[in-house]
Design an enzyme around this catalytic site. Structure first.
Site, short mmCIF file in Angstrom:
data_model
loop_
_atom_site.label_atom_id
_atom_site.label_comp_id
_atom_site.label_asym_id
_atom_site.label_seq_id
_atom_site.Cartn_x
_atom_site.Cartn_y
_atom_site.Cartn_z
N HIS A 477 24.82 40.62 30.76
CA HIS A 477 26.07 40.03 30.28
C HIS A 477 26.06 40.07 28.76
O HIS A 477 25.01 40.11 28.14
CB HIS A 477 26.23 38.61 30.82
CG HIS A 477 26.82 38.62 32.19
ND1 HIS A 477 27.89 37.86 32.56
CD2 HIS A 477 26.50 39.38 33.28
CE1 HIS A 477 28.21 38.12 33.81
NE2 HIS A 477 27.37 39.03 34.29
N GLU A 502 34.90 34.23 34.36
CA GLU A 502 34.55 32.98 33.68
C GLU A 502 35.67 32.50 32.74
O GLU A 502 35.81 31.31 32.51
CB GLU A 502 33.23 33.13 32.92
CG GLU A 502 33.30 34.15 31.81
CD GLU A 502 31.93 34.49 31.22
OE1 GLU A 502 30.92 34.22 31.86
OE2 GLU A 502 31.89 35.04 30.10
C1 NOJ Z 1 27.90 34.11 29.46
C2 NOJ Z 1 27.81 34.87 30.74
O1 NOJ Z 1 28.87 35.78 30.88
C3 NOJ Z 1 27.80 33.87 31.87
O2 NOJ Z 1 27.83 34.55 33.10
C4 NOJ Z 1 26.59 33.00 31.77
O3 NOJ Z 1 26.67 32.01 32.75
C5 NOJ Z 1 26.52 32.32 30.38
N1 NOJ Z 1 26.73 33.25 29.33
C6 NOJ Z 1 25.18 31.65 30.16
O4 NOJ Z 1 24.18 32.60 30.08
#
Ligand code: NOJ
Length: 703
Positions: A477, A502
């Protein structure tokens, strides 16, 4: 990093052919020659003369290379029409004159290559690499007499070109301040773009505007020309260079230029000859639907270096994740800590009971307390929080046949992560964990290098290669954009690199609009798989408070049926069942997530218009099932899809997950109707999509 010999031992154990860092550049140069020798149909050295042209095997794409007042320029035509007008090639160096003008021709060589190879996993099983190659060597007339080779490979679906800087006395160590490659577009198309050099990396909503008005944007940069031709600029085989951005035509009309991501001192690339740059790719398709599957970049990457990639498992997965994004859990320690042993077992049980192959756990390791984005250099990648018994959870997952996915958020504390890389992967390997999600929240390293700069490119590659030696797959990510690494390193299984689900939890701007995924399909997804994390059933996110979020708040702007369709539309070999298990329990539509395949034999795009709609059919690799995913923007749409891709004479059952009659992404997002019907290759299905809606279909042989 442990001594080389130990890594090599681990590498052999994992079936990995490890490459010694020092020999890497040399091998890269040799690579093109070796491959050409092994498969060349024709390899010729013609009389050195410019202009020289090279055509795609189907004759539709033609690249012409010419010297114009001492500057080497290339141009591109398709179907007899200009696509790219003569465009310069060259470099600006620190402390040395530009390598751009005053050039003469040294050599022209040609080759043809035709090979079909098999992906260990993918959106299609077989990939044909059929291209013609033109290598043009030029040298300065005077001064240091520096030389470079421009290598062009022309395919039916586009072209790639790159620079080789051979060993030479006039150019040894160098610092590139800018690559002077131009793309002088012949007409003013409509470009779908996200801005470069912004704090949230690639995580912006796409906008569409004439390419002549662009500022600095990311790639893949997809453009639709007035003729209907689709042109996509991107890069392939990026491993020791700075990430590509495109500086637009604001001041220069339709001429697009390269703008590389800088290191802390403004230098873009440091290197030593011999050296090769990544490929600059121009994908060409007469219709949007022909852009997918996009294999141009894969064909421009070297074959796999992992002898046995069977540890890389396409699968669906659940995980301790969405809860943190909607505030029912925390990464940090405390009463809502998500990564507890008990919670983990609950998610593992849910996966085991529902044909979900994997389970992700975030927030298990020390370092999340306080401001973790600022304190990325404090993360431990081996020490769990006291309420999380890592060995016990890993053993429980193994006993249930569920693959545990580990998590390494770096907060851009790269030095801290690299110091722990081997011990962190060794720990996971000992526990039988074969996949890790990494994270790079931040726009610069702690040392001030840009997120996509050369040191970060090296870092991402180092993580992939090190993980491979431990038999571990990576889902990154906040990654560097995908340039086809998965062909060489099939353990590079997926990545984020765009606004994912998200943002529907906390994006602050209402969430991703209904058109978002119909754009992603023709832009970000052309680079490679995306871990979008579909499957939110509680669309209005009622769980934390007991009341639905207001319509203007962040929440998925899709219907539930569209959430299901995203499993088919947005390709990833690992697909998350992202919602909380309690939102799936007992829901009839959850059956689709239990059934969905994640590894494909065939992909067919049935309908598509960028920003409006997509309909895709994919055939599973392991059986005779087909899946169809259809999505629309805010407009309702109806499609009639003949099922001619099914085996003639065979009887199938279509299991349809459709928007309900009154479904609407805002007012009635969860109305979904599940039905089944017999179908054959001569059936036509009518797909009705609500505003912001979708449809997901599984077609299985009748039993
Ligand atoms: C951003 C990522 O896209 C997400 O999936 C993750 O939960 C958080 N950072 C924490 O690492």
């Amino acid at each position: 990093m442990p001594p080389f010999d130990r890594r090599d031992k681990i590498a052999r154990r994992a079936g990995v052919m490890h490459i010694h860092f020092m020999t890497r550049y040399v091998r890269c140069l040799a690579r093109a020659a070796t491959v050409a020798a092994a498969f060349a149909v024709v390899a010729t050295r013609t009389a050195a003369q410019l202009p020289a042209t090279v055509q795609s095997p189907d004759g539709k794409n033609i690249v012409t290379v010419a010297l114009d007042s001492g500057v080497l320029r290339y141009s591109v035509q398709r179907n007899g029409a200009n696509v790219v007008m003569p465009s310069a090639l060259g470099f600006a160096f620190r402390g040395a004159p530009r390598l751009l003008g005053g050039l003469h021709l040294v050599d022209v060589a040609r080759a043809e290559h035709d090979e079909t190879w098999t992906q260990p996993w993918g959106e299609v099983r077989r990939v044909r690499d059929h291209h013609r190659e033109l290598r043009v060597t030029v040298e300065e007339d005077a001064g240091a007499r520096r030389r470079f080779v421009a290598v062009f490979r022309v395919f039916d679906d586009g072209l790639g070109f790159r620079y080789e800087l051979p060993v030479q006395s006039g150019l040894t160590q160098f610092e590139i301040m800018e690559e002077l490659t131009e793309f002088a577009m012949a007409s003013d198309g409509r470009a779908w773009w996200i801005p470069s050099f912004q704090p949230n990396r690639y995580e912006y909503l796409f906008r569409a505007s004439p390419l002549s008005t662009l500022d600095t944007v990311h790639t893949p940069l997809t453009m639709e020309m007035p003729s209907g031709l689709h042109v996509v600029i991107h890069e392939a085989d990026l491993f020791d260079y700075a990430g590509l951005n495109i500086r637009g035509g604001k001041e220069q009309n339709r001429t697009l230029r390269v703008m590389l991501a800088p290191m802390r001192d403004g230098v873009k690339v440091r290197g030593t000859t011999p050296f090769v740059t990544p490929w600059r790719t121009i994908q060409l398709a007469d219709r949007a639907v022909d852009l997918v599957p996009s294999v141009l970049g894969l064909n421009l990457n070297p074959p796999s270096k992992i002898a046995d990639a069977s540890f890389v498992k396409p699968m669906t997965y659940d995980g301790i994740w969405w809860g943190m994004h909607i505030n029912t859990m925390t990464w940090q320690s405390g009463p809502l800590h998500g990564a507890t042993t008990a919670n983990a077992k609950r998610y593992i049980d849910f996966a085991a009971a529902n044909h979900i192959g994997g389970f992700l756990v975030e927030g298990w390791n020390l370092g999340w307390d306080g401001n973790w984005v600022e304190n990325g250099d404090k993360f431990s990648f081996t020490q769990p929080y006291p309420d999380f018994d890592l060995p016990a959870v890993a053993a429980y997952a193994r006993s249930k046949g569920v693959q545990m996915i580990g998590h390494h958020e770096t907060g851009m504390g790269i030095a801290n992560y690299e110091r722990q890389l081997d011990s962190a992967f060794a720990l996971y390997r000992r526990l039988g964990i074969t996949a890790v999600k990494t994270g790079y929240v931040g726009d610069k390293t702690k040392e001030g290098d840009a997120h996509h700069s050369q040191p970060m490119v090296r870092h991402y590659r180092k993580v992939i290669e090190t993980a491979a030696t431990y038999g571990i797959a990576i889902n990154a990510h906040e990654p560097i954009h995908d340039t086809g690494e998965r062909r060489t390193w099939p353990n590079m299984i997926s990545r984020e690199g765009a606004r994912g689900q998200e943002y529907n939890a906390w994006g602050g701007d209402g969430g991703n609009p209904p058109e978002h995924e119909t754009i992603l399909f023709f832009t970000r997804l052309l680079a490679g798989p995306m871990d979008f994390t579909p499957g939110i059933f509680d669309i209005s996110i009622t769980r934390p408070t007991g009341t639905p979020r207001p319509l203007e708040a962040s929440r998925p702007r899709t219907t539930l049926a569209k959430q299901l369709a995203l499993y088919v539309v947005l390709y990833s070999p690992i697909q998350m069942a992202a919602d909380l298990p309690e939102n799936y329990e007992g829901h009839p539509a959850f059956q689709f997530i239990r059934d969905i395949a994640t590894d494909w034999d065939t992909t067919r795009v049935l309908e598509g218009k960028i920003g409006d709609y997509v309909v895709v059919a994919r055939k599973a690799r392991s059986n005779d099932e087909w899946f169809i995913g259809a999505i629309t923007d805010e407009a309702p749409r109806t499609f009639a899809e003949p099922l001619t891709f099914l085996e003639p004479g065979k009887e199938y059952v279509a299991e349809v997950y459709a928007d309900g009659a009154t479904a609407h992404f805002l007012t009635n997002p969860t109305a979904v109707v599940v039905s089944t019907m017999p179908v054959t290759a001569s059936s036509t299905l009518t797909l009705r999509l609500a505003p912001g809606g979708g449809q997901a279909i599984r077609i299985r042989p009748a039993r």
